[in-house]
Design a protein around this motif. Structure first.
Motif, PDB file in Angstrom:
ATOM      1  N   HIS A  95      42.079  41.256  32.948  1.00 34.10           N
ATOM      2  CA  HIS A  95      42.058  42.582  33.575  1.00 34.10           C
ATOM      3  C   HIS A  95      42.278  42.467  35.083  1.00 34.10           C
ATOM      4  CE1 HIS A  95      41.084  46.783  34.055  1.00 34.10           C
ATOM      5  NE2 HIS A  95      40.172  46.486  34.956  1.00 34.10           N
ATOM      6  N   GLU A  96      41.833  41.388  35.671  1.00 31.85           N
ATOM      7  CA  GLU A  96      42.014  41.168  37.108  1.00 31.85           C
ATOM      8  C   GLU A  96      43.494  41.126  37.470  1.00 31.85           C
ATOM      9  OE1 GLU A  96      40.611  37.986  40.597  1.00 31.85           O
ATOM     10  OE2 GLU A  96      40.315  37.532  38.476  1.00 31.85           O
ATOM     11  N   VAL A  97      44.297  40.481  36.634  1.00 33.26           N
ATOM     12  CA  VAL A  97      45.746  40.432  36.870  1.00 33.26           C
ATOM     13  C   VAL A  97      46.346  41.811  36.644  1.00 33.26           C
ATOM     14  CG1 VAL A  97      47.934  39.452  36.080  1.00 33.26           C
ATOM     15  CG2 VAL A  97      45.912  37.986  36.289  1.00 33.26           C
ATOM     16  N   GLU A  98      45.948  42.486  35.593  1.00 30.99           N
ATOM     17  CA  GLU A  98      46.509  43.801  35.267  1.00 30.99           C
ATOM     18  C   GLU A  98      46.233  44.821  36.362  1.00 30.99           C
ATOM     19  OE1 GLU A  98      45.851  42.924  30.527  1.00 30.99           O
ATOM     20  OE2 GLU A  98      44.787  44.578  31.457  1.00 30.99           O
ATOM     21  N   ALA A  99      45.115  44.680  37.056  1.00 33.73           N
ATOM     22  CA  ALA A  99      44.776  45.613  38.134  1.00 33.73           C
ATOM     23  C   ALA A  99      45.794  45.567  39.267  1.00 33.73           C
ATOM     24  CB  ALA A  99      43.383  45.305  38.671  1.00 33.73           C
ATOM     25  N   GLN A 100      46.611  44.507  39.299  1.00 36.71           N
ATOM     26  CA  GLN A 100      47.628  44.365  40.345  1.00 36.71           C
ATOM     27  C   GLN A 100      48.971  44.965  39.931  1.00 36.71           C
ATOM     28  OE1 GLN A 100      47.659  40.227  41.913  1.00 36.71           O
ATOM     29  NE2 GLN A 100      45.787  39.945  40.712  1.00 36.71           N
ATOM     30  N   GLY A 101      49.090  45.467  38.699  1.00 44.95           N
ATOM     31  CA  GLY A 101      50.294  46.162  38.279  1.00 44.95           C
ATOM     32  C   GLY A 101      51.206  45.354  37.368  1.00 44.95           C
ATOM     33  N   SER A 102      52.253  46.027  36.869  1.00 42.58           N
ATOM     34  CA  SER A 102      53.163  45.422  35.889  1.00 42.58           C
ATOM     35  C   SER A 102      53.882  44.202  36.432  1.00 42.58           C
ATOM     36  CB  SER A 102      54.187  46.467  35.423  1.00 42.58           C
ATOM     37  OG  SER A 102      53.579  47.511  34.724  1.00 42.58           O
ATOM     38  N   ARG A 103      54.278  44.249  37.711  1.00 40.32           N
ATOM     39  CA  ARG A 103      55.007  43.103  38.262  1.00 40.32           C
ATOM     40  C   ARG A 103      54.128  41.862  38.266  1.00 40.32           C
ATOM     41  NH1 ARG A 103      58.300  43.738  43.765  1.00 40.32           N
ATOM     42  NH2 ARG A 103      59.450  45.092  42.307  1.00 40.32           N
ATOM     43  N   ALA A 104      52.853  42.018  38.636  1.00 40.16           N
ATOM     44  CA  ALA A 104      51.941  40.878  38.653  1.00 40.16           C
ATOM     45  C   ALA A 104      51.720  40.339  37.239  1.00 40.16           C
ATOM     46  CB  ALA A 104      50.613  41.285  39.280  1.00 40.16           C
ATOM     47  N   VAL A 105      51.633  41.245  36.271  1.00 43.67           N
ATOM     48  CA  VAL A 105      51.475  40.812  34.889  1.00 43.67           C
ATOM     49  C   VAL A 105      52.693  40.007  34.442  1.00 43.67           C
ATOM     50  CG1 VAL A 105      51.349  41.605  32.485  1.00 43.67           C
ATOM     51  CG2 VAL A 105      49.911  42.671  34.230  1.00 43.67           C
ATOM     52  N   ALA A 133      45.359  53.021  31.155  1.00 43.39           N
ATOM     53  CA  ALA A 133      46.114  52.518  32.304  1.00 43.39           C
ATOM     54  C   ALA A 133      46.535  51.073  32.087  1.00 43.39           C
ATOM     55  CB  ALA A 133      45.280  52.654  33.578  1.00 43.39           C
ATOM     56  N   ASP A 134      45.669  50.267  31.488  1.00 44.34           N
ATOM     57  CA  ASP A 134      46.030  48.875  31.197  1.00 44.34           C
ATOM     58  C   ASP A 134      47.198  48.807  30.220  1.00 44.34           C
ATOM     59  OD1 ASP A 134      44.035  47.933  32.850  1.00 44.34           O
ATOM     60  OD2 ASP A 134      42.620  47.519  31.229  1.00 44.34           O
ATOM     61  N   LEU A 135      47.193  49.682  29.209  1.00 47.09           N
ATOM     62  CA  LEU A 135      48.300  49.702  28.254  1.00 47.09           C
ATOM     63  C   LEU A 135      49.613  50.056  28.946  1.00 47.09           C
ATOM     64  CD1 LEU A 135      46.586  51.525  25.252  1.00 47.09           C
ATOM     65  CD2 LEU A 135      47.267  49.125  25.333  1.00 47.09           C
ATOM     66  N   GLU A 136      49.589  51.016  29.846  1.00 44.23           N
ATOM     67  CA  GLU A 136      50.799  51.412  30.571  1.00 44.23           C
ATOM     68  C   GLU A 136      51.323  50.256  31.425  1.00 44.23           C
ATOM     69  OE1 GLU A 136      49.524  54.826  32.698  1.00 44.23           O
ATOM     70  OE2 GLU A 136      49.201  56.029  30.882  1.00 44.23           O
ATOM     71  N   ILE A 137      50.419  49.535  32.071  1.00 43.41           N
ATOM     72  CA  ILE A 137      50.824  48.388  32.887  1.00 43.41           C
ATOM     73  C   ILE A 137      51.449  47.301  32.024  1.00 43.41           C
ATOM     74  CG2 ILE A 137      49.890  46.470  34.259  1.00 43.41           C
ATOM     75  CD1 ILE A 137      47.882  48.590  35.402  1.00 43.41           C
ATOM     76  N   LEU A 138      50.833  47.026  30.887  1.00 36.65           N
ATOM     77  CA  LEU A 138      51.365  46.010  29.984  1.00 36.65           C
ATOM     78  C   LEU A 138      52.726  46.415  29.438  1.00 36.65           C
ATOM     79  CD1 LEU A 138      48.072  45.143  28.074  1.00 36.65           C
ATOM     80  CD2 LEU A 138      49.366  43.594  29.562  1.00 36.65           C
TER      81      LEU A 138
END
Length: 429
Positions: free
Chosen positions: A173-183, A206-211
């Motif tokens: 979740h820490e990585v996902e909090a930085q957005g899709s590019r970071a993921v 929001a996590d699903l949208e980022i992923l």
């Protein structure tokens, strides 16, 4: 015809769950039962979900069936493949999630895929790789008592590592909090280290949208239906998907209402109890079915009496849902497979007979029960309609000898609020 998303689901209710979320996100969707013939007519469809019965079959058979479904979807020009399994990661140490994912990824020539089982709307979340059902870890949620695939470990990295010879990693979740590019950067880094499967933390929508933004170009994604609701936005950004009006519109429903319940999940047991407080129900017993004491005929007579009662305009329930203790007693006496097969065969027979006699609105609870009923009715495809509860829509299917289509709801055992069995028919009205 070109399909934007082609999904391979490991059971029938799971397939409907995903199809429901795709429709809610604006994709016109059809669910097909098993691998369809090559010339199956599909019109005005953006997504096709192939429903298999591969969750509890031996892993080699699950792989064979899934690859056959993949071949059909590839032949129809599908942009992305989605391997759908349950939001509770139902499986054993031998599979089938790992073996099927490995086979699909190899056939597609991909180097990596993600595992996103979470469905936050139904309170299935993943944190630090651990799966939660509500506020309980998976192994303390009731799933540890599942009659076919008991889940006794909530650490999905550890669970999946027992099913595959390839490395398994984590997007936190820490990585996902930085957005899709970071993921995506993190996924690429893991791929460079040879990590083939990646469990993804998911706490909310929001996590699903980022992923979804990070993996829209992956040839294969895997997970529960939550991810399916997030992907269509990304498809529109890619120019693959156009806006449509009322993707879940169905024909008016006709015919008597019936509920068949074979699930023994906590959620379904509560729904059965709630229903029986104000509606008629008949309980099937595997031990009695094994003795062939006429229980099936008694159940038919009960259903006919109440469905034809002019004073009863509500649904009738026939159920084999019972406590884990009684399930174990039946399995001990009859064998696990035989006990389950007796119930499935009974439900299939009831559905076939009662639909022929006028039932036109049918709700089925439980993945294995749903599979048996759909097979007995010789249903080849379902048009997906509007949602009843998260993960469960009404669908419609043509039935030989019926002028109007059969309205059918296939409910995963764990899904739905306590009043689901009654409210579903109000939604259909």
């Amino acid at each position: 015809m070109s399909i934007v998303l082609g999904a391979i689901a490991d059971d029938f209710t799971g397939a409907t769950d995903l199809a429901n979320n795709l429709v809610r996100a604006g994709m016109r969707c059809v669910q097909v039962i098993g691998v369809p013939p090559h010339d199956l007519a599909l019109e005005d469809v953006d997504a096709v979900v192939v429903a298999l019965k591969s969750r509890s079959t031996p892993a080699p058979q699950a792989v064979t069936d899934s690859l056959a479904a993949l071949a059909w979807l590839q032949a129809h020009g599908t942009h992305q493949i989605f391997f759908k399994y349950c939001s509770t990661f139902d499986s054993t140490d031998q599979g089938n999630i790992g073996p099927v994912s490995d086979a699909l990824l190899e056939r597609l020539g991909g180097r990596q895929t993600v595992m996103v089982p979470a469905f936050p709307l139904n309170r299935r979340t993943v944190y630090q790789g651990h799966l939660f059902v509500g506020d309980r870890l998976l192994n303390d949620s009731g799933m540890e008592h599942h009659p076919l695939n008991p889940m006794c470990d909530a650490d999905l990295v550890r669970v999946l590592s027992r099913q595959t010879s390839h490395s398994v990693g984590l997007v936190s979740h820490e990585v996902e909090a930085q957005g899709s590019r970071a993921v995506r950067e993190h996924l690429d880094h893991l791929a460079g280290q040879g990590v083939r499967h990646v469990i993804c933390d998911t706490l909310d929508e929001a996590d699903l949208e980022i992923l979804a933004g990070a993996i829209v170009d992956y040839p294969l994604v895997t997970g529960g239906s939550g991810l399916g609701q997030a992907l269509p936005v990304e498809y529109r950004r890619q120019g693959w998907l156009q806006d449509v009006t009322d993707a879940g519109r169905l024909a008016p429903a006709e015919g008597a209402p019936l509920v068949l319940s074979g699930s023994c999940s906590r959620a379904t047991l509560a729904q059965v109890e709630h229903f029986l407080a104000s509606h008629p129900g008949y309980e099937l017993d595997p031990l009695a079915l094994a003795e062939d004491n006429g229980q099936l005929e008694d159940a038919l007579a009960f259903a006919r009496t109440h469905l034809q009662d002019a004073d009863n305009d509500g649904p009738v329930l026939i159920y084999a849902s019972t406590t884990p203790e009684r399930v174990k007693q039946a399995q001990k006496a009859l064998g696990t497979e035989a006990a389950g097969r007796l119930v499935e065969d009974a439900m299939a027979s009831l559905a076939r007979t009662l639909v022929q006699e006028g039932v036109g609105r049918l709700l089925v609870a439980g993945g294995e029960t749903s599979g048996a009923v759909v097979s007995a009715l010789n249903i080849q495809q379902l048009r997906i309609g509007h949602q009843i509860d998260p993960g469960v829509p009404w669908t419609q299917a043509p039935i030989a000898g019926r002028a109007a289509p059969l309205s059918l709801a296939l409910k995963s055992g764990n899904f739905g609020e306590i009043d689901f069995f009654t409210r579903a028919f109000e939604v259909l009205k």
